[in-house]
Design a protein around this motif. Structure first.
Motif, PDB file in Angstrom:
ATOM      1  N   TRP A  30     138.726  74.018 -46.942  1.00 54.98           N
ATOM      2  CA  TRP A  30     139.829  73.226 -46.540  1.00 54.98           C
ATOM      3  C   TRP A  30     139.430  72.081 -45.681  1.00 54.98           C
ATOM      4  CZ3 TRP A  30     138.756  78.309 -44.545  1.00 54.98           C
ATOM      5  CH2 TRP A  30     138.595  78.557 -43.336  1.00 54.98           C
ATOM      6  N   TRP A  31     138.540  71.373 -45.926  1.00 52.61           N
ATOM      7  CA  TRP A  31     137.839  70.345 -45.128  1.00 52.61           C
ATOM      8  C   TRP A  31     138.504  68.883 -45.888  1.00 52.61           C
ATOM      9  CZ3 TRP A  31     132.440  72.575 -44.400  1.00 52.61           C
ATOM     10  CH2 TRP A  31     132.406  73.231 -43.295  1.00 52.61           C
ATOM     11  N   GLU A  36     136.531  65.733 -41.750  1.00 52.66           N
ATOM     12  CA  GLU A  36     136.119  66.759 -42.412  1.00 52.66           C
ATOM     13  C   GLU A  36     135.499  66.575 -43.589  1.00 52.66           C
ATOM     14  OE1 GLU A  36     139.199  70.092 -40.987  1.00 52.66           O
ATOM     15  OE2 GLU A  36     139.839  68.906 -42.683  1.00 52.66           O
ATOM     16  N   GLY A  62     144.956  73.051 -42.577  1.00 54.18           N
ATOM     17  CA  GLY A  62     144.222  73.448 -41.169  1.00 54.18           C
ATOM     18  C   GLY A  62     144.247  74.879 -40.976  1.00 54.18           C
ATOM     19  N   GLY A  63     143.160  75.455 -40.489  1.00 56.86           N
ATOM     20  CA  GLY A  63     142.972  76.894 -40.082  1.00 56.86           C
ATOM     21  C   GLY A  63     142.685  77.708 -41.425  1.00 56.86           C
ATOM     22  N   GLN A  85     134.350  78.857 -47.660  1.00 53.99           N
ATOM     23  CA  GLN A  85     134.655  78.626 -46.223  1.00 53.99           C
ATOM     24  C   GLN A  85     135.329  79.849 -45.692  1.00 53.99           C
ATOM     25  OE1 GLN A  85     136.834  75.092 -45.052  1.00 53.99           O
ATOM     26  NE2 GLN A  85     136.501  75.474 -42.839  1.00 53.99           N
ATOM     27  N   LEU A  87     136.223  82.560 -41.755  1.00 51.61           N
ATOM     28  CA  LEU A  87     136.315  82.401 -40.491  1.00 51.61           C
ATOM     29  C   LEU A  87     136.185  83.959 -40.287  1.00 51.61           C
ATOM     30  CD1 LEU A  87     138.981  80.157 -39.326  1.00 51.61           C
ATOM     31  CD2 LEU A  87     136.702  79.703 -39.361  1.00 51.61           C
ATOM     32  N   HIS A 138     132.456  75.808 -33.709  1.00 53.89           N
ATOM     33  CA  HIS A 138     133.700  75.105 -33.017  1.00 53.89           C
ATOM     34  C   HIS A 138     134.246  75.772 -31.807  1.00 53.89           C
ATOM     35  CE1 HIS A 138     134.508  71.764 -35.700  1.00 53.89           C
ATOM     36  NE2 HIS A 138     134.310  72.586 -36.798  1.00 53.89           N
ATOM     37  N   TRP A 186     149.507  77.808 -36.786  1.00 54.12           N
ATOM     38  CA  TRP A 186     148.147  77.604 -36.313  1.00 54.12           C
ATOM     39  C   TRP A 186     147.761  76.888 -35.277  1.00 54.12           C
ATOM     40  CZ3 TRP A 186     144.303  74.037 -36.711  1.00 54.12           C
ATOM     41  CH2 TRP A 186     144.429  73.064 -37.339  1.00 54.12           C
ATOM     42  N   TRP A 245     147.479  68.336 -38.360  1.00 56.04           N
ATOM     43  CA  TRP A 245     146.787  68.252 -37.100  1.00 56.04           C
ATOM     44  C   TRP A 245     145.993  66.733 -37.053  1.00 56.04           C
ATOM     45  CZ3 TRP A 245     141.584  67.209 -36.941  1.00 56.04           C
ATOM     46  CH2 TRP A 245     140.609  67.464 -37.982  1.00 56.04           C
ATOM     47  N   TRP A 265     137.003  70.022 -34.171  1.00 56.15           N
ATOM     48  CA  TRP A 265     137.233  69.233 -35.360  1.00 56.15           C
ATOM     49  C   TRP A 265     137.827  67.689 -35.166  1.00 56.15           C
ATOM     50  CZ3 TRP A 265     138.623  74.310 -34.785  1.00 56.15           C
ATOM     51  CH2 TRP A 265     139.921  74.421 -34.626  1.00 56.15           C
ATOM     52  N   ASN A 296     135.191  79.365 -32.757  1.00 59.46           N
ATOM     53  CA  ASN A 296     135.369  79.925 -34.047  1.00 59.46           C
ATOM     54  C   ASN A 296     134.372  79.251 -34.876  1.00 59.46           C
ATOM     55  OD1 ASN A 296     136.854  77.624 -33.712  1.00 59.46           O
ATOM     56  ND2 ASN A 296     137.200  77.534 -35.852  1.00 59.46           N
ATOM     57  N   ASP A 298     132.649  78.084 -38.640  1.00 56.95           N
ATOM     58  CA  ASP A 298     132.827  78.025 -39.848  1.00 56.95           C
ATOM     59  C   ASP A 298     131.392  78.810 -40.701  1.00 56.95           C
ATOM     60  OD1 ASP A 298     135.286  76.765 -40.352  1.00 56.95           O
ATOM     61  OD2 ASP A 298     134.338  75.198 -39.529  1.00 56.95           O
ATOM     62  N   LYS A 333     130.846  66.585 -37.835  1.00 49.35           N
ATOM     63  CA  LYS A 333     131.988  67.519 -37.900  1.00 49.35           C
ATOM     64  C   LYS A 333     132.536  67.499 -36.574  1.00 49.35           C
ATOM     65  CE  LYS A 333     134.622  70.492 -40.232  1.00 49.35           C
ATOM     66  NZ  LYS A 333     135.381  70.962 -39.105  1.00 49.35           N
ATOM     67  N   HIS A 373     141.821  81.278 -34.606  1.00 49.68           N
ATOM     68  CA  HIS A 373     140.921  81.374 -35.882  1.00 49.68           C
ATOM     69  C   HIS A 373     140.180  82.460 -36.303  1.00 49.68           C
ATOM     70  CE1 HIS A 373     141.698  76.872 -35.985  1.00 49.68           C
ATOM     71  NE2 HIS A 373     142.355  77.146 -34.967  1.00 49.68           N
TER      72      HIS A 373
HETATM   73  C1  BGC Z   1     138.011  75.250 -39.210  1.00 48.45           C
HETATM   74  C2  BGC Z   1     137.526  74.052 -38.898  1.00 48.45           C
HETATM   75  C3  BGC Z   1     138.465  73.022 -39.543  1.00 48.45           C
HETATM   76  C4  BGC Z   1     139.841  73.080 -38.772  1.00 48.45           C
HETATM   77  C5  BGC Z   1     141.054  72.374 -39.237  1.00 48.45           C
HETATM   78  C6  BGC Z   1     139.439  75.390 -38.504  1.00 48.45           C
HETATM   79  O1  BGC Z   1     139.804  76.645 -38.887  1.00 48.45           O
HETATM   80  O2  BGC Z   1     136.884  76.095 -38.472  1.00 48.45           O
HETATM   81  O3  BGC Z   1     136.236  73.549 -39.544  1.00 48.45           O
HETATM   82  O4  BGC Z   1     138.334  71.472 -39.419  1.00 48.45           O
HETATM   83  O5  BGC Z   1     140.090  74.626 -39.144  1.00 48.45           O
HETATM   84  O6  BGC Z   1     141.102  72.338 -40.756  1.00 48.45           O
END
Ligand code: BGC
Length: 414
Positions: A30-31, A36, A62-63, A85, A87, A138, A186, A245, A265, A296, A298, A333, A373
């Motif tokens: 989700w970057w 990102e 995001g999230g 990706q 978490l 992060h 989130w 965000w 981020w 959190n 990644d 990042k 997260h």
């Molecule tokens: C991720 C980050 C990301 C952020 C916003 C977070 O959950 O760990 O890598 O940039 O969400 O998308």
């Protein structure tokens, strides 16, 4: 003509051989913001240099909630991407379901056990098997401020809640939006990470959100945390609802707003806009949480493609864990390395602080998983907390009701 055909056949054969040698990796992530995407390019280029192709599967949001929905559909259809990706507890869940490949061979060869922090191994290594490659660490209890806006309004960097509210008042009186915020569950939960830590302190944060102790979830400090959320709500602009965000970060970058409470981020967005820490913007811990790091990380989960881990999955995992990649990627990042042995030399002021804060917090017992997260609890409890925090932020509950709802929602979800 015959020569032409022969040449074409030779090219076709060569191409088949090449594609058989190097399969693409399909990567779901989700970057999608500017910062990102710039960081992701570091990874893409690293793999390309090894002859591994990249099939991009971005899912904005995001999230990562939307990305996880797409992932579930893909796995249900028997078509899991190569790498995803992920978490915290989500990774553990997929591992327990037997969906992830075993990375023990590459992990042993490269000594991951010794260099990946314990707090991350808890999520990357399940029942003795490495199932994902940690990319970064992060942290959510940060505040990002426009330095020029602060200076012009004679605002010192706030270190206490009282100084922070005074700064918000000053900005409001000057016609500047005090807090840039995106109204998505989130994001509200991300703000709540820092706010709740500032009131509860480390022991009660752990008791409430990690141990799910009802007396703390329902206690007087939790009401105070919700009261602080209401103050923040009163300092956002009228158009906050649904805003992404990174658009909130842009409001701080361009001086429309003073502060944003967001994970690091956000720094990727400042850098992507050529802003310099200490000159154009400042990074501070949420007032009252200077000793704590709410983290959190990644990771890329490697999905079982039917059989042993593939050559490409091992190569991707190895590239991610290499010290040079950990430095190059995390510099862009906004995060810090997922290895303890990477120098902070290439990092800017905020990155150096992030690395030092993380080491100190791990040392002093001040390192805690992010509730927002997925590093404090599995998705069910996380989402129950999201619902209450968001409903309160949007005025559905007063603080007292929010506390009662929190206790109920968590007890049903756990
Ligand atoms: C991720 C980050 C990301 C952020 C916003 C977070 O959950 O760990 O890598 O940039 O969400 O998308």
């Amino acid at each position: 003509m015959r020569r032409f055909l022969k040449t074409n056949m030779a090219i076709a054969l060569l191409m088949t051989a090449a594609s058989a040698q190097a399969e693409d990796v399909e990567v779901l992530h989700w970057w999608t913001s500017g910062g990102e995407a710039a960081a992701l390019n570091v990874l893409k280029e690293d793999l390309e240099s090894q002859g591994i192709g990249w099939t991009d599967m971005p899912v904005a949001g995001g999230g990562g909630e939307q990305a996880m929905t797409v992932l579930r559909a893909r796995v249900t259809a028997g078509n899991a991407p190569t790498a995803v990706q992920g978490l915290g507890f989500d990774i553990v869940d997929w591992a327990k379901q037997g969906a992830l490949a075993n990375l023990n061979e590459v992990a042993a060869k490269e000594g991951w056990d010794k260099v990946v922090p314990e707090a991350l191994q808890k999520f990357a290594k399940v029942d003795g098997r490495w199932v994902s490659a940690p990319v970064n660490v992060h942290s959510t209890n940060w505040v990002w401020a426009n330095k020029i806006v602060l200076d012009e309004n004679n605002i010192e960097v706030p270190t206490t809640w009282e100084e922070f509210t005074a700064a918000m008042d000053t900005l409001k009186a000057a016609g500047i939006t005090p807090i840039a915020h995106g109204g998505q569950p989130w994001q509200e939960a991300t703000v709540f990470d820092g706010v709740s830590m500032s009131v509860l302190g480390p022991d009660k944060y752990k008791a409430a959100f990690i141990d799910l102790d009802e007396s703390v979830l329902g206690g007087p400090e939790m009401k105070e945390a919700f009261d602080r959320m209401a103050v923040i709500r009163a300092n956002v602009d009228d158009n906050f609802s649904g805003r992404d965000w990174n658009l909130a970060t842009a409001m701080v970058i361009n001086g429309e707003a003073g502060f944003q409470m967001m994970g690091d981020w956000a720094k990727g967005e400042f850098l992507n806009a050529d802003k310099v820490p200490g000159e154009d913007f400042v990074c501070i811990r949420f007032p009252g949480t200077s000793e704590q790091v709410i983290f959190n990380a990644d990771q890329f989960m490697m999905f079982d493609q039917g059989g042993a881990v593939s050559k490409e999955q091992s190569a991707l995992a190895s590239a991610i864990l290499s010290p040079s990649f950990q430095s190059a990627f995390n510099v862009v990042k906004g995060s810090v390395p997922a290895r303890t042995d990477v120098s902070d030399e290439a990092f800017d002021k905020c990155g150096k602080k992030g690395i030092a804060d993380l080491a100190a917090a791990a040392e002093t017992g001040n390192l805690f998983g992010s509730t927002a997260h997925g590093h404090a609890n599995p998705a069910g409890v996380k989402n129950a907390i999201y619902d209450v925090v968001t409903a309160h932020f949007n005025g559905e509950y007063d603080s007292e009701t929010a506390v009662m709802e929190l206790v109920d929602a968590v007890s049903i979800a756990k």
